[in-house]
Design a protein around this motif. Structure first.
Motif, PDB file in Angstrom:
ATOM      1  N   PHE A 133      35.525  42.201  30.233  1.00  0.00           N
ATOM      2  CA  PHE A 133      36.952  42.432  30.335  1.00  0.00           C
ATOM      3  C   PHE A 133      37.398  41.478  31.474  1.00  0.00           C
ATOM      4  O   PHE A 133      36.506  41.360  32.548  1.00  0.00           O
ATOM      5  CB  PHE A 133      37.265  43.891  30.426  1.00  0.00           C
ATOM      6  N   GLU A 134      38.599  40.979  31.598  1.00  0.00           N
ATOM      7  CA  GLU A 134      39.171  40.365  32.512  1.00  0.00           C
ATOM      8  C   GLU A 134      39.816  41.010  33.757  1.00  0.00           C
ATOM      9  O   GLU A 134      40.579  41.954  33.327  1.00  0.00           O
ATOM     10  CB  GLU A 134      40.127  39.197  31.809  1.00  0.00           C
ATOM     11  N   GLY A 135      39.737  40.622  34.719  1.00  0.00           N
ATOM     12  CA  GLY A 135      40.135  41.195  36.086  1.00  0.00           C
ATOM     13  C   GLY A 135      40.558  39.968  37.206  1.00  0.00           C
ATOM     14  O   GLY A 135      40.237  39.030  36.821  1.00  0.00           O
ATOM     15  N   THR A 136      41.042  40.420  38.117  1.00  0.00           N
ATOM     16  CA  THR A 136      41.284  39.230  39.281  1.00  0.00           C
ATOM     17  C   THR A 136      39.797  39.110  39.666  1.00  0.00           C
ATOM     18  O   THR A 136      39.916  37.963  40.410  1.00  0.00           O
ATOM     19  CB  THR A 136      42.462  40.032  40.481  1.00  0.00           C
ATOM     20  N   SER A 137      39.225  39.680  39.664  1.00  0.00           N
ATOM     21  CA  SER A 137      37.566  39.663  40.343  1.00  0.00           C
ATOM     22  C   SER A 137      36.979  38.658  39.647  1.00  0.00           C
ATOM     23  O   SER A 137      35.870  37.943  39.929  1.00  0.00           O
ATOM     24  CB  SER A 137      36.839  40.903  40.379  1.00  0.00           C
ATOM     25  N   ASN A 138      37.247  38.434  38.384  1.00  0.00           N
ATOM     26  CA  ASN A 138      36.476  37.326  37.444  1.00  0.00           C
ATOM     27  C   ASN A 138      37.232  36.473  36.451  1.00  0.00           C
ATOM     28  O   ASN A 138      36.308  35.897  35.733  1.00  0.00           O
ATOM     29  CB  ASN A 138      35.426  38.308  36.538  1.00  0.00           C
ATOM     30  N   ARG A 139      38.358  36.370  36.781  1.00  0.00           N
ATOM     31  CA  ARG A 139      39.497  35.576  35.915  1.00  0.00           C
ATOM     32  C   ARG A 139      39.046  34.154  35.980  1.00  0.00           C
ATOM     33  O   ARG A 139      38.807  33.638  34.813  1.00  0.00           O
ATOM     34  CB  ARG A 139      40.691  35.867  36.406  1.00  0.00           C
ATOM     35  N   LEU A 140      38.547  33.723  37.045  1.00  0.00           N
ATOM     36  CA  LEU A 140      38.261  32.172  37.061  1.00  0.00           C
ATOM     37  C   LEU A 140      37.337  31.838  36.358  1.00  0.00           C
ATOM     38  O   LEU A 140      36.703  30.957  35.683  1.00  0.00           O
ATOM     39  CB  LEU A 140      38.107  31.961  38.538  1.00  0.00           C
ATOM     40  N   ALA A 141      35.914  32.791  36.534  1.00  0.00           N
ATOM     41  CA  ALA A 141      34.577  32.407  36.086  1.00  0.00           C
ATOM     42  C   ALA A 141      34.672  32.735  34.364  1.00  0.00           C
ATOM     43  O   ALA A 141      34.087  31.878  33.864  1.00  0.00           O
ATOM     44  CB  ALA A 141      33.587  33.585  36.696  1.00  0.00           C
ATOM     45  N   ARG A 142      35.424  33.838  34.123  1.00  0.00           N
ATOM     46  CA  ARG A 142      35.449  33.761  32.590  1.00  0.00           C
ATOM     47  C   ARG A 142      36.343  32.675  31.828  1.00  0.00           C
ATOM     48  O   ARG A 142      35.977  32.374  30.746  1.00  0.00           O
ATOM     49  CB  ARG A 142      36.374  35.466  32.356  1.00  0.00           C
ATOM     50  N   SER A 143      37.478  32.406  32.602  1.00  0.00           N
ATOM     51  CA  SER A 143      38.215  31.546  31.849  1.00  0.00           C
ATOM     52  C   SER A 143      37.450  30.223  31.671  1.00  0.00           C
ATOM     53  O   SER A 143      37.487  29.373  30.830  1.00  0.00           O
ATOM     54  CB  SER A 143      39.610  31.409  32.451  1.00  0.00           C
ATOM     55  N   ARG A 281      30.508  20.167  40.535  1.00  0.00           N
ATOM     56  CA  ARG A 281      31.698  20.683  39.859  1.00  0.00           C
ATOM     57  C   ARG A 281      32.271  21.879  40.113  1.00  0.00           C
ATOM     58  O   ARG A 281      33.044  22.102  41.144  1.00  0.00           O
ATOM     59  CB  ARG A 281      31.215  20.563  38.330  1.00  0.00           C
ATOM     60  N   MET A 282      31.908  22.880  39.305  1.00  0.00           N
ATOM     61  CA  MET A 282      32.612  24.199  39.273  1.00  0.00           C
ATOM     62  C   MET A 282      31.693  25.365  39.988  1.00  0.00           C
ATOM     63  O   MET A 282      30.770  25.669  39.361  1.00  0.00           O
ATOM     64  CB  MET A 282      33.080  24.611  37.831  1.00  0.00           C
ATOM     65  N   ASN A 283      32.184  25.852  40.963  1.00  0.00           N
ATOM     66  CA  ASN A 283      31.811  26.982  41.353  1.00  0.00           C
ATOM     67  C   ASN A 283      32.636  28.290  41.457  1.00  0.00           C
ATOM     68  O   ASN A 283      33.665  28.201  41.875  1.00  0.00           O
ATOM     69  CB  ASN A 283      31.287  26.933  43.098  1.00  0.00           C
ATOM     70  N   ALA A 284      32.336  29.402  40.663  1.00  0.00           N
ATOM     71  CA  ALA A 284      33.249  30.379  40.417  1.00  0.00           C
ATOM     72  C   ALA A 284      32.437  31.741  40.847  1.00  0.00           C
ATOM     73  O   ALA A 284      31.375  31.851  40.541  1.00  0.00           O
ATOM     74  CB  ALA A 284      33.405  30.441  38.859  1.00  0.00           C
ATOM     75  N   LYS A 285      33.163  32.337  41.727  1.00  0.00           N
ATOM     76  CA  LYS A 285      32.589  33.618  42.371  1.00  0.00           C
ATOM     77  C   LYS A 285      33.268  34.846  41.375  1.00  0.00           C
ATOM     78  O   LYS A 285      34.227  34.864  40.900  1.00  0.00           O
ATOM     79  CB  LYS A 285      33.296  33.770  43.693  1.00  0.00           C
ATOM     80  N   ILE A 286      32.271  35.977  41.344  1.00  0.00           N
ATOM     81  CA  ILE A 286      32.744  37.092  40.699  1.00  0.00           C
ATOM     82  C   ILE A 286      32.527  38.074  41.825  1.00  0.00           C
ATOM     83  O   ILE A 286      31.507  38.349  42.222  1.00  0.00           O
ATOM     84  CB  ILE A 286      31.970  37.392  39.413  1.00  0.00           C
ATOM     85  N   ASP A 287      33.709  38.683  41.911  1.00  0.00           N
ATOM     86  CA  ASP A 287      33.998  39.747  43.051  1.00  0.00           C
ATOM     87  C   ASP A 287      33.630  41.298  42.445  1.00  0.00           C
ATOM     88  O   ASP A 287      33.538  41.148  40.999  1.00  0.00           O
ATOM     89  CB  ASP A 287      35.075  39.728  43.797  1.00  0.00           C
ATOM     90  N   ARG A 288      33.544  41.988  43.293  1.00  0.00           N
ATOM     91  CA  ARG A 288      33.282  43.767  42.596  1.00  0.00           C
ATOM     92  C   ARG A 288      34.409  43.821  41.780  1.00  0.00           C
ATOM     93  O   ARG A 288      35.872  43.509  42.251  1.00  0.00           O
ATOM     94  CB  ARG A 288      33.054  44.609  43.764  1.00  0.00           C
ATOM     95  N   PRO A 289      34.464  44.645  40.687  1.00  0.00           N
ATOM     96  CA  PRO A 289      35.584  45.068  39.991  1.00  0.00           C
ATOM     97  C   PRO A 289      36.552  45.749  40.517  1.00  0.00           C
ATOM     98  O   PRO A 289      36.407  46.658  41.322  1.00  0.00           O
ATOM     99  CB  PRO A 289      35.149  45.613  38.889  1.00  0.00           C
ATOM    100  N   ASP A 290      37.933  45.489  40.558  1.00  0.00           N
ATOM    101  CA  ASP A 290      38.826  46.296  41.252  1.00  0.00           C
ATOM    102  C   ASP A 290      39.298  47.386  40.086  1.00  0.00           C
ATOM    103  O   ASP A 290      38.809  47.494  39.351  1.00  0.00           O
ATOM    104  CB  ASP A 290      40.330  45.165  41.263  1.00  0.00           C
ATOM    105  N   TYR A 291      40.456  48.237  40.833  1.00  0.00           N
ATOM    106  CA  TYR A 291      40.611  49.356  40.192  1.00  0.00           C
ATOM    107  C   TYR A 291      40.841  49.396  38.606  1.00  0.00           C
ATOM    108  O   TYR A 291      40.464  49.976  37.553  1.00  0.00           O
ATOM    109  CB  TYR A 291      41.892  50.196  40.832  1.00  0.00           C
ATOM    110  N   GLU A 292      41.916  48.271  38.198  1.00  0.00           N
ATOM    111  CA  GLU A 292      42.196  48.149  37.000  1.00  0.00           C
ATOM    112  C   GLU A 292      41.175  47.646  36.044  1.00  0.00           C
ATOM    113  O   GLU A 292      41.037  48.103  34.997  1.00  0.00           O
ATOM    114  CB  GLU A 292      43.535  47.272  36.676  1.00  0.00           C
ATOM    115  N   LEU A 293      40.277  46.800  36.606  1.00  0.00           N
ATOM    116  CA  LEU A 293      39.113  46.323  35.824  1.00  0.00           C
ATOM    117  C   LEU A 293      38.281  47.457  35.624  1.00  0.00           C
ATOM    118  O   LEU A 293      37.742  47.711  34.565  1.00  0.00           O
ATOM    119  CB  LEU A 293      38.601  45.147  36.328  1.00  0.00           C
ATOM    120  N   ARG A 294      38.002  48.433  36.533  1.00  0.00           N
ATOM    121  CA  ARG A 294      37.096  49.371  36.439  1.00  0.00           C
ATOM    122  C   ARG A 294      37.487  50.468  35.368  1.00  0.00           C
ATOM    123  O   ARG A 294      36.668  50.898  34.522  1.00  0.00           O
ATOM    124  CB  ARG A 294      36.697  50.165  37.656  1.00  0.00           C
ATOM    125  N   LYS A 295      38.928  50.683  35.456  1.00  0.00           N
ATOM    126  CA  LYS A 295      39.485  51.616  34.215  1.00  0.00           C
ATOM    127  C   LYS A 295      39.258  50.927  32.683  1.00  0.00           C
ATOM    128  O   LYS A 295      38.879  51.795  32.034  1.00  0.00           O
ATOM    129  CB  LYS A 295      40.969  51.624  34.330  1.00  0.00           C
TER     130      LYS A 295
END
Length: 459
Positions: A133-143, A281-295
């Protein structure tokens, strides 16, 4: 003036130079002289029979790949061997019988158009983009991962380097990229491998003297997905071999996806030239999931386990299991198992018991309700007033401060904070936060009051 095929041969050497060490290049590739090229057949001169045999035994796959890249597919290679004052012609086809079966050398002739054996990609079918699932913490890496799966090796994201703490979804994303790539491009050879397994395979290949087969296998891939690259730190020989594979695949336009628990600059103990390539090239960080993503994740896990959880328990889990996805999975599995085995109802008591055993909980719990209560106590007003649309100065200020503290001390989205505090939209929340910050910069007593509230919030 160099002929066309000699210029092409120079390009081959440039490719090879980027794959092998400088010593190897100078000793085994620079002495090769291109003699002729006709009908997709190139003839090169080598200084001795031993030289020819050593090339065939150790570097034929590198020659093969560089020639195919520069001259095109279907290219064949012949040798002219210098023996004293005489030369003799050696055709690589001599290593094969007419029916295509190998004789003598087990490695065969890599220039023959032989279909590669079927590859087990080591991908886990359940780790797809559908449940990543997409959230602010993983949007760049996922896309970025989706783009790569659509056009592996053809985007600007090669290599893709994904980093983040343990359990935030790096491995899930790796499998999702691999599975989607195979779905869209079934002809591609895709492999997921952990750095730990790669190291074991490499050590085994060295011990069994099958390093050429090991290199040939990895250099035959179209997409290499490697997890936990930080495990190569301090392993010079493993790094050197991976560097060769990385260079070769990249120069051939193959896709590389790597993960780590730290950014490239923090990989102390890794070769500088390898770190440079990881930053290419591309470095993409995944942060800990925010509230909406955890839901979203929690809802999916509950559906997978087919268990019934009340809203109060659901909210408690979302608010207290915050570090990573793996903790959420573990909590749900444990709650489900406890409920089934001990025939317990899934209630707040069971949730608190399980979470206390699995997740470190701070002594104080920062919730929006606690923030509202604290702010209203300070202004000596009823908590219900903050939820009204009143424009009285004191109520507006209390509402703005509550929004500011909620943004700073929780990981809820602006929209969620607005919904919980006065039913406002995210633009109102953003305006409130800026208003508080501006007043703190110009009013020392106001700043002291906010800092006092923050101290109380942490008690």
């Amino acid at each position: 003036m160099q002929s066309n095929y000699q210029l092409l041969w120079s390009e081959c050497l440039a490719v090879i130079k980027g794959v092998v060490s400088e010593t190897t290049y100078e000793k085994w590739f620079r002495p090769i002289i291109p003699i002729s090229y006709q009908d997709k057949k190139i003839t090169v001169q080598v200084p001795s029979q031993f030289f020819y045999e050593y090339l065939e035994e150790n570097y034929i796959h590198i020659l093969h790949m560089s020639l195919e890249r520069i001259f095109g597919t279907g290219i064949s290679l012949n040798y002219r061997v210098v023996a004293g004052n005489q030369t003799k012609q050696v055709e690589t086809d001599d290593h094969l019988k007419k029916d295509g079966k190998q004789t003598g050398r087990q490695s065969g002739n890599p220039f023959m158009r032989i279909e590669p054996e079927e590859l087990d990609s080591q991908l886990v079918a359940k780790y797809t983009f559908d449940n990543f699932f997409e959230g602010t913490s993983n949007r760049l890496a996922r896309s970025t991962g989706l783009s790569i799966a659509e056009k592996p090796g053809k985007t600007a994201f090669n290599p893709l380097y994904i980093y983040g703490d343990t359990g935030v979804g790096k491995t899930h994303l790796c499998h999702a990229i691999g599975l989607r790539t195979r779905e869209l491009h079934p002809e591609k050879r895709v492999l997921y491998v952990s750095s730990h397994l790669f190291r074991i395979q490499f050590t085994d290949a060295v011990r069994k003297n099958t390093l050429n087969d090991f290199l040939a296998f990895y250099q035959s891939l179209d997409v290499l997905i490697m997890d936990d690259i930080q495990e190569f730190i301090g392993l010079d020989k493993t790094q050197h071999t991976f560097f060769q594979i990385f260079n070769n695949l990249h120069q051939l336009g193959k896709q590389i996806v790597l993960t780590s628990d730290k950014p490239p600059v923090a990989l102390q103990g890794m070769e500088a030239r390898l770190i440079t390539r990881l930053k290419w090239r591309m470095n993409a960080k995944i942060d800990r999931p925010d509230y909406e993503l955890r839901k979203q994740i929690l809802k999916h896990l509950i559906e997978e386990e087919n268990i019934d959880i009340g809203n109060d328990v659901f909210e408690y889990i979302v608010e207290h299991v915050t570090e990573n996805v793996r903790d959420l999975e573990g909590v749900i599995i444990s709650i489900s198992a406890n409920s089934l085995i001990n025939r317990k109802k899934i209630d707040m008591t069971l949730a608190q018991e399980v979470i206390s055993q699995m997740v470190m909980i701070e002594n104080y719990q920062v919730s929006i309700e606690r923030i509202i209560k604290l702010v209203c106590e300070h202004f000596k007003m009823d908590e219900s007033l903050i939820q009204t649309s009143s424009r009285k100065r004191e109520i507006v200020l209390a509402r703005q401060i509550s929004m500011y503290l909620a943004k700073k001390y929780t990981d809820y989205s602006l929209a969620h904070i607005g919904m919980r505090i006065g039913g406002k939209d995210h633009a109102t929340v953003l305006h409130s936060i800026k208003a508080v910050e501006n007043q703190m910069e110009t009013n020392k007593s106001f700043k002291a009051m906010i800092e006092s509230l923050e101290c109380k919030l942490k008690q």
